[in-house]
Design a protein around this motif. Structure first.
Motif, PDB file in Angstrom:
ATOM      1  N   LEU A  36       1.037  -1.051   0.117  1.00 24.62           N
ATOM      2  CA  LEU A  36       0.308  -0.646  -0.012  1.00 24.62           C
ATOM      3  C   LEU A  36       0.876   1.486  -0.024  1.00 24.62           C
ATOM      4  N   ILE A  37       1.697   1.326   0.446  1.00 22.14           N
ATOM      5  CA  ILE A  37       2.478   2.647   1.240  1.00 22.14           C
ATOM      6  C   ILE A  37       3.836   2.615  -0.201  1.00 22.14           C
ATOM      7  N   GLY A  64      -9.169   2.153  -5.660  1.00 25.30           N
ATOM      8  CA  GLY A  64      -7.981   1.353  -5.822  1.00 25.30           C
ATOM      9  C   GLY A  64      -7.034   0.791  -4.370  1.00 25.30           C
ATOM     10  N   THR A  65      -7.514   1.531  -3.589  1.00 24.51           N
ATOM     11  CA  THR A  65      -7.647   1.226  -2.221  1.00 24.51           C
ATOM     12  C   THR A  65      -8.484   0.475  -0.870  1.00 24.51           C
ATOM     13  N   LEU A  66      -9.616   1.156  -1.689  1.00 24.36           N
ATOM     14  CA  LEU A  66     -10.546   0.195  -0.698  1.00 24.36           C
ATOM     15  C   LEU A  66     -11.282  -1.323  -1.826  1.00 24.36           C
ATOM     16  N   ALA A  67     -10.891  -1.123  -3.248  1.00 22.27           N
ATOM     17  CA  ALA A  67     -11.327  -2.638  -3.615  1.00 22.27           C
ATOM     18  C   ALA A  67     -10.144  -3.028  -3.158  1.00 22.27           C
ATOM     19  N   TYR A  68      -8.468  -3.520  -2.854  1.00 20.75           N
ATOM     20  CA  TYR A  68      -7.665  -3.794  -2.791  1.00 20.75           C
ATOM     21  C   TYR A  68      -7.808  -4.212  -1.416  1.00 20.75           C
ATOM     22  N   LEU A  69      -8.344  -3.385  -0.541  1.00 21.70           N
ATOM     23  CA  LEU A  69      -8.582  -4.157   0.867  1.00 21.70           C
ATOM     24  C   LEU A  69     -10.175  -4.732   1.264  1.00 21.70           C
ATOM     25  N   ALA A  70     -10.831  -4.663   0.386  1.00 20.13           N
ATOM     26  CA  ALA A  70     -11.989  -5.274  -0.015  1.00 20.13           C
ATOM     27  C   ALA A  70     -11.971  -6.625   0.176  1.00 20.13           C
ATOM     28  N   MET A  71     -10.894  -6.858  -0.861  1.00 18.87           N
ATOM     29  CA  MET A  71     -10.268  -8.429  -1.502  1.00 18.87           C
ATOM     30  C   MET A  71      -9.711  -9.240  -0.553  1.00 18.87           C
ATOM     31  N   ASN A 168     -14.917  -2.669   9.318  1.00 21.61           N
ATOM     32  CA  ASN A 168     -14.271  -2.816   8.359  1.00 21.61           C
ATOM     33  C   ASN A 168     -14.066  -1.329   7.125  1.00 21.61           C
ATOM     34  N   VAL A 169     -13.350  -2.112   5.817  1.00 24.05           N
ATOM     35  CA  VAL A 169     -12.483  -0.982   5.162  1.00 24.05           C
ATOM     36  C   VAL A 169     -14.334  -0.527   4.518  1.00 24.05           C
ATOM     37  N   TYR A 213      -8.641   4.183   5.507  1.00 24.29           N
ATOM     38  CA  TYR A 213      -8.322   2.486   4.629  1.00 24.29           C
ATOM     39  C   TYR A 213      -8.265   1.495   5.237  1.00 24.29           C
ATOM     40  N   PHE A 214      -6.937   1.525   5.061  1.00 26.89           N
ATOM     41  CA  PHE A 214      -5.890   0.842   5.809  1.00 26.89           C
ATOM     42  C   PHE A 214      -6.377   0.788   7.081  1.00 26.89           C
ATOM     43  N   ILE A 215      -6.504   1.135   7.976  1.00 34.23           N
ATOM     44  CA  ILE A 215      -6.731   0.936   9.610  1.00 34.23           C
ATOM     45  C   ILE A 215      -8.279   0.754  10.266  1.00 34.23           C
ATOM     46  N   HIS A 216      -9.067   1.287   9.091  1.00 33.06           N
ATOM     47  CA  HIS A 216     -10.107  -0.032   9.165  1.00 33.06           C
ATOM     48  C   HIS A 216     -10.639  -1.120   8.588  1.00 33.06           C
ATOM     49  N   ALA A 217      -9.583  -1.738   8.071  1.00 31.61           N
ATOM     50  CA  ALA A 217      -9.864  -2.673   7.260  1.00 31.61           C
ATOM     51  C   ALA A 217      -9.750  -3.594   7.704  1.00 31.61           C
TER      52      ALA A 217
END
Length: 308
Positions: A36-37, A64-71, A168-169, A213-217
């Motif tokens: 992510l970073i 893109g971040t939302l989709a990545y973390l949801a997966m 969650n994300v 988004y990361f910290i809520h995932a």
């Protein structure tokens, strides 16, 4: 019929997953945050070098971040019961669109001020400027977030985000529009008036998206000693705890301010018993979108009581 044998079989643990799947999950827990970073840094460098539209880049990276973390929430979930239902995804989508639209429109004057005040180029190289911008931006974010929990009127805005009993994300986007405008606007204007360049303000804005988004995932990721520098899902799910004694961790990107000001409650073996509001009746349910947005102006919203 052998009743004892049937009972023992019913209680037997599930078959272990194949070694290859276990290895993929183990690897995902390690590389999730670095990927992510690295992606954020790469996108920032390319966008700034080629003069891309920074607003469009921010939006594309958000998706893109939302989709990545949801997966990853499906691959390495922290708490499977926190997966959103289809109905909850619909609610989250409505809040996401409202926040995107309303927040985007309200951000126009803020970005105009940033554009007028912030220098087109910094007086230091960007890689030297960034650590100082991150420190100041994270401090401004920490102060606004903490005020959102301690100031009665700001809590009427920010409390909308704490209504869901899952972390969650998807429910990272459950916010009151004005809460987002105030929080992001203060950070951006602080950096601009402090003399940081437009590229620095852009990169910090992108980091805010990534970290939010990361910290809520809902992912089982552990960053170890880095928790004493950066904020992680390990810390932030405690922030959403119904137990106010552990609901600190107000930082969204750096955790150093929580440590400095005594609100750091993370430890490696700590997990919240439940998340959501300490007083669930103090806000409308998440599914009641209109009532949630109007809540700050309702008469009973001014009643005194626990902020959570």
């Amino acid at each position: 019929m052998n009743i004892s044998h049937q009972y023992d079989s019913a209680l037997s643990p599930p078959a272990p997953e194949p070694c290859s799947i276990a290895m993929v999950r183990a690897a995902a827990r390690i590389v999730t945050y670095p990927i992510l970073i690295i992606a954020m840094i790469t996108v920032s460098v390319i966008a700034l070098r080629h003069g891309w539209n920074l607003g469009a880049v921010n939006f594309a990276f958000l998706i893109g971040t939302l989709a990545y973390l949801a997966m990853l929430e499906r691959l390495i979930p922290y708490e499977p019961t926190w997966h959103p239902s289809l109905r909850e995804w619909r609610w989250y989508g409505i809040y996401f669109l409202l926040t995107l639209l309303g927040g985007g429109l309200a951000q126009l004057p803020i970005m105009a001020v940033v554009g007028a005040v912030a220098a087109p180029q910094g007086w230091l190289p960007l890689w030297v400027e960034m650590p100082f911008a991150l420190l100041l931006g994270s401090l401004a974010s920490y102060v606004m977030h903490r005020l959102g929990h301690t100031n009665a009127w700001l809590w009427r805005l920010h409390g909308v985000h704490h209504v869901p009993d899952k972390v969650n994300v998807g429910n990272n986007g459950v916010n009151h529009i004005l809460d987002i405008v105030l929080a992001q606007g203060v950070v951006q204007l602080t950096l601009a008036f402090a003399g940081f360049s437009e590229p620095a303000v852009f990169v910090i804005g992108l980091l805010v998206i990534v970290q939010g988004y990361f910290i809520h995932a809902n992912i089982d990721v552990r960053i170890g000693w880095l928790n004493y520098v950066f904020t992680s899902p390990e810390q932030h799910r405690l922030h959403h705890s119904t137990d106010l004694a552990e609901a600190g961790n107000f930082g969204s990107d750096l955790s150093i301010w929580d440590q400095l000001f005594g609100t750091f409650t993370w430890r490696s073996d700590r997990r919240p018993v439940a998340v959501g509001l300490h007083n669930p009746t103090s806000f409308p349910p998440t599914g009641d979108v209109v009532a949630s947005l109007l809540h700050p102006w309702r008469a009973r919203a001014g009643a005194r009581g626990p902020r959570r």
